[in-house]
Design an enzyme around this catalytic site. Structure first.
Site, short mmCIF file in Angstrom:
data_model
loop_
_atom_site.label_atom_id
_atom_site.label_comp_id
_atom_site.label_asym_id
_atom_site.label_seq_id
_atom_site.Cartn_x
_atom_site.Cartn_y
_atom_site.Cartn_z
N HIS A 183 0.85 -1.17 0.00
CA HIS A 183 0.00 0.00 0.00
C HIS A 183 0.90 1.24 0.00
O HIS A 183 1.50 1.58 1.02
CB HIS A 183 -0.91 0.02 1.23
CG HIS A 183 -1.96 -1.04 1.23
ND1 HIS A 183 -2.99 -1.07 0.31
CD2 HIS A 183 -2.13 -2.12 2.03
CE1 HIS A 183 -3.76 -2.12 0.56
NE2 HIS A 183 -3.25 -2.78 1.59
N HIS A 208 -0.73 -6.57 -5.24
CA HIS A 208 -0.87 -7.81 -4.47
C HIS A 208 -0.26 -8.94 -5.28
O HIS A 208 -0.32 -8.95 -6.51
CB HIS A 208 -2.35 -8.10 -4.21
CG HIS A 208 -2.64 -9.55 -3.92
ND1 HIS A 208 -3.00 -10.45 -4.92
CD2 HIS A 208 -2.58 -10.25 -2.78
CE1 HIS A 208 -3.17 -11.64 -4.38
NE2 HIS A 208 -2.93 -11.56 -3.08
N ASN A 233 0.71 -13.43 -4.84
CA ASN A 233 0.73 -14.65 -4.04
C ASN A 233 1.31 -15.77 -4.90
O ASN A 233 0.95 -15.91 -6.07
CB ASN A 233 -0.68 -15.03 -3.57
CG ASN A 233 -0.69 -16.32 -2.77
OD1 ASN A 233 -0.74 -17.41 -3.34
ND2 ASN A 233 -0.66 -16.19 -1.46
N ARG A 241 2.11 -19.94 -4.39
CA ARG A 241 1.83 -21.00 -3.43
C ARG A 241 1.99 -22.37 -4.08
O ARG A 241 1.93 -22.53 -5.29
CB ARG A 241 0.43 -20.85 -2.87
CG ARG A 241 -0.66 -20.82 -3.94
CD ARG A 241 -2.01 -20.38 -3.38
NE ARG A 241 -3.03 -20.30 -4.42
CZ ARG A 241 -3.28 -19.22 -5.13
NH1 ARG A 241 -2.57 -18.12 -4.93
NH2 ARG A 241 -4.22 -19.24 -6.06
N HIS A 251 1.66 -5.37 -17.88
CA HIS A 251 1.19 -6.53 -18.62
C HIS A 251 2.25 -7.09 -19.56
O HIS A 251 2.28 -8.31 -19.78
CB HIS A 251 -0.10 -6.18 -19.37
CG HIS A 251 -1.31 -6.24 -18.49
ND1 HIS A 251 -2.01 -7.41 -18.27
CD2 HIS A 251 -1.92 -5.29 -17.74
CE1 HIS A 251 -3.01 -7.18 -17.45
NE2 HIS A 251 -2.98 -5.90 -17.10
N GLY A 311 -5.81 -21.58 10.85
CA GLY A 311 -5.31 -21.24 12.17
C GLY A 311 -4.13 -20.29 12.16
O GLY A 311 -3.38 -20.21 13.13
#
Length: 321
Positions: A102, A112, A114, A116, A153, A266
């Site tokens: 930010h 943003h 991610n 994984r 892009h 969790g």
């Protein structure tokens, strides 16, 4: 263990992600010039490790969170099995780097990303283990610049291009589809790349594509930050930025699978919600005035668009701040 039996190298993926976290944080610190990441490390509930690294109140970045996690669990969380119900009840391991930036200056876009990797195994050993990669990155500008969108892009396209011509359009479309606010009828930003369930061609092939996308992030984002971070702005631009940040919060809390997965698995709540902007604003029914740069963002940038073939900023009539 089963991951070795079907030629999956979890340690290699973990090494990639820890290096990615370190490289992104170092690049952001260098661009900020003043702020430093608080580098925490702690065990995860049920096994694994978490490294939430957060920069707060920097000269350029109001908040940046770049978090590495290695999660183990006896049952896949609902955020994962609602898409793949056949994996319910499986043990799993997940490693990821998730980040949000930010910026302080409204002319610098939020971003943003991610990256994984999952392994899901049958505790009874009957069904075959399953692995997949996921991730991507997207850009959320507050003021639109064609030059920035084209760079973003084209960098994404270059990261995919060595793996086949179909990957960029497929991932771009998936990004446009996913980062969309149905209740607003508008996208969160100008998109980028998004993919999930990537295992095409086996571990080595899918890992190579995933890795090239992950390590292209700095090249996609930092030149835009450098170009815009010294732009002058006032209360009008700040007000608009805080209103648009509200859209970001709405998406993360209502729709984002990663937020739900972290809480269901969790994870430490403070680490999951480090993605939230430090300041945000909502006003009742305050659309942008027609003919303003704020309206131009919605009309020209928050629409499906082929950014690879877009003209220069001067051709579009959109210039530097």
């Amino acid at each position: 263990m089963a991951s070795e039996e079907f030629d999956v190298d979890l340690s290699r993926v973990r090494e990639d992600l820890t290096r990615l976290q370190e490289e992104i944080c170092a690049a952001l610190e260098a661009e900020d010039g003043e702020g430093e990441f608080r580098r925490d490390e702690m065990p995860r509930p049920g096994g694994g490790r978490s490294r939430p690294w957060v920069l707060s109140d920097g000269a350029v970045f109001e908040r940046a969170a770049v978090n590495f996690t290695h999660t183990t669990g006896s049952q896949m969380p609902a955020a994962a099995t609602e898409r793949r119900p056949e994996l319910a009840g499986r043990e799993y391991q997940a490693v990821s780097v998730s980040l949000i930036v930010h910026p302080r200056n409204p002319y610098v876009p939020t971003t943003h990303a991610n990256f994984r990797f999952f392994i899901a195994e049958d505790p009874e050993g009957v069904a075959e283990p399953v692995f997949w990669f996921g991730g991507g990155y997207d850009l959320t500008p507050y003021y639109g610049f064609v030059e920035d969108a084209v760079h973003w892009h084209r960098t994404a396209h270059a990261a995919c291009s060595g793996h086949g011509a179909d990957w960029y359009p497929k991932m771009k479309q998936a990004c446009d589809d996913y980062f969309f606010l149905p209740h607003r009828g508008e996208p969160r930003g100008i998109g980028g790349l998004f993919f999930d369930d990537l295992s095409d061609g086996g571990f080595a092939v899918s890992h190579a594509l995933w890795r090239d996308v992950a390590f292209s992030f700095v090249d996609a984002y930092l030149p835009i930050v450098n170009r815009r971070k010294a732009s002058e702005y006032g209360e009008r631009e700040r007000h608009h930025q805080l209103l648009r940040r509200g859209r970001y919060v709405e998406f993360n809390l209502l729709y984002d699978r990663g937020t739900r997965f972290g809480l269901q698995a969790g994870a430490r709540t403070e680490s999951v919600l480090a993605s939230m902007p430090p300041e945000v604003r909502w006003r009742y029914d305050e659309p942008p005035e027609p003919g303003t740069p704020e309206a131009e963002l919605v009309e020209k940038f928050l629409v499906p668009r082929d950014w690879l073939s877009a003209g220069s900023a001067s051709e579009e009539g959109e210039g530097d701040a």
